[in-house]
Design a protein around this motif. Sequence first.
Motif, short mmCIF file in Angstrom:
data_model
loop_
_atom_site.label_atom_id
_atom_site.label_comp_id
_atom_site.label_asym_id
_atom_site.label_seq_id
_atom_site.Cartn_x
_atom_site.Cartn_y
_atom_site.Cartn_z
N MET A 1 0.85 -1.17 0.00
CA MET A 1 0.00 0.00 0.00
C MET A 1 0.90 1.23 0.00
SD MET A 1 -3.28 0.71 2.43
CE MET A 1 -2.40 0.60 3.96
N LYS A 2 0.51 2.22 -0.84
CA LYS A 2 1.34 3.41 -1.02
C LYS A 2 0.46 4.66 -0.91
CE LYS A 2 4.10 5.71 -4.59
NZ LYS A 2 3.49 7.00 -4.38
N TYR A 61 -4.68 6.24 -0.32
CA TYR A 61 -3.69 5.17 -0.46
C TYR A 61 -4.07 4.28 -1.63
CZ TYR A 61 -2.40 6.47 4.28
OH TYR A 61 -1.99 7.17 5.39
N THR A 63 -3.58 0.55 -3.49
CA THR A 63 -3.22 -0.83 -3.20
C THR A 63 -3.76 -1.74 -4.29
OG1 THR A 63 -3.36 -2.62 -1.57
CG2 THR A 63 -5.27 -1.18 -1.75
N ASP A 64 -3.10 -2.86 -4.49
CA ASP A 64 -3.64 -3.84 -5.43
C ASP A 64 -4.46 -4.90 -4.71
OD1 ASP A 64 -1.52 -5.08 -4.19
OD2 ASP A 64 -0.56 -5.77 -6.02
N ASP A 65 -4.46 -4.85 -3.38
CA ASP A 65 -5.20 -5.82 -2.56
C ASP A 65 -6.24 -5.08 -1.72
OD1 ASP A 65 -6.12 -7.82 -0.88
OD2 ASP A 65 -4.27 -7.91 0.30
N ASP A 67 -8.07 -6.02 0.63
CA ASP A 67 -8.13 -6.42 2.03
C ASP A 67 -7.07 -5.74 2.90
OD1 ASP A 67 -10.33 -8.11 1.66
OD2 ASP A 67 -9.02 -9.74 0.99
N THR A 68 -5.99 -5.25 2.30
CA THR A 68 -4.93 -4.60 3.07
C THR A 68 -5.44 -3.39 3.85
OG1 THR A 68 -3.22 -5.42 1.58
CG2 THR A 68 -2.65 -3.54 2.95
N PRO A 69 -6.15 -2.44 3.22
CA PRO A 69 -6.67 -1.32 4.00
C PRO A 69 -7.69 -1.74 5.06
CG PRO A 69 -6.76 -0.82 1.66
CD PRO A 69 -6.42 -2.27 1.80
N ARG A 71 -7.54 -4.37 6.84
CA ARG A 71 -6.76 -4.85 7.98
C ARG A 71 -5.97 -3.73 8.64
NH1 ARG A 71 -5.55 -8.99 4.21
NH2 ARG A 71 -3.54 -8.01 3.84
N THR A 72 -5.58 -2.72 7.86
CA THR A 72 -4.69 -1.66 8.34
C THR A 72 -5.42 -0.55 9.11
OG1 THR A 72 -3.23 -2.09 6.47
CG2 THR A 72 -2.93 0.00 7.63
#
Length: 83
Positions: A1-2, A61, A63-65, A67-69, A71-72
């Motif tokens: 994530m960027k 942000y 992201t290619d996923d 679910d990452t945000p 969880r974050t």
Amino acid sequence: MKEIITLDEFLEIKNNSKGFVAITDKNLTKNCIHHVKCKWLAAHNFKMKVITSNRKNGSYYYTDDPDTPLRTFNKMTRCEKCF
């Protein structure tokens, strides 16, 4: 994530056909993740939150996923329009 910090980055990501953008805002009860093609993901909102307000209340942000945000960030949800 960027984290996305320039309008050029945002527009390049928005024109990309893949990925997701998570938007945080400390003043809202929930934050949201969108597909890059979601019509609710608008440049004028990015400019207001990131450029004009200098990320004081939140950030964007990439992201290619998706679910990452989720969880974050503890109050992150999926956009009800594009998911």
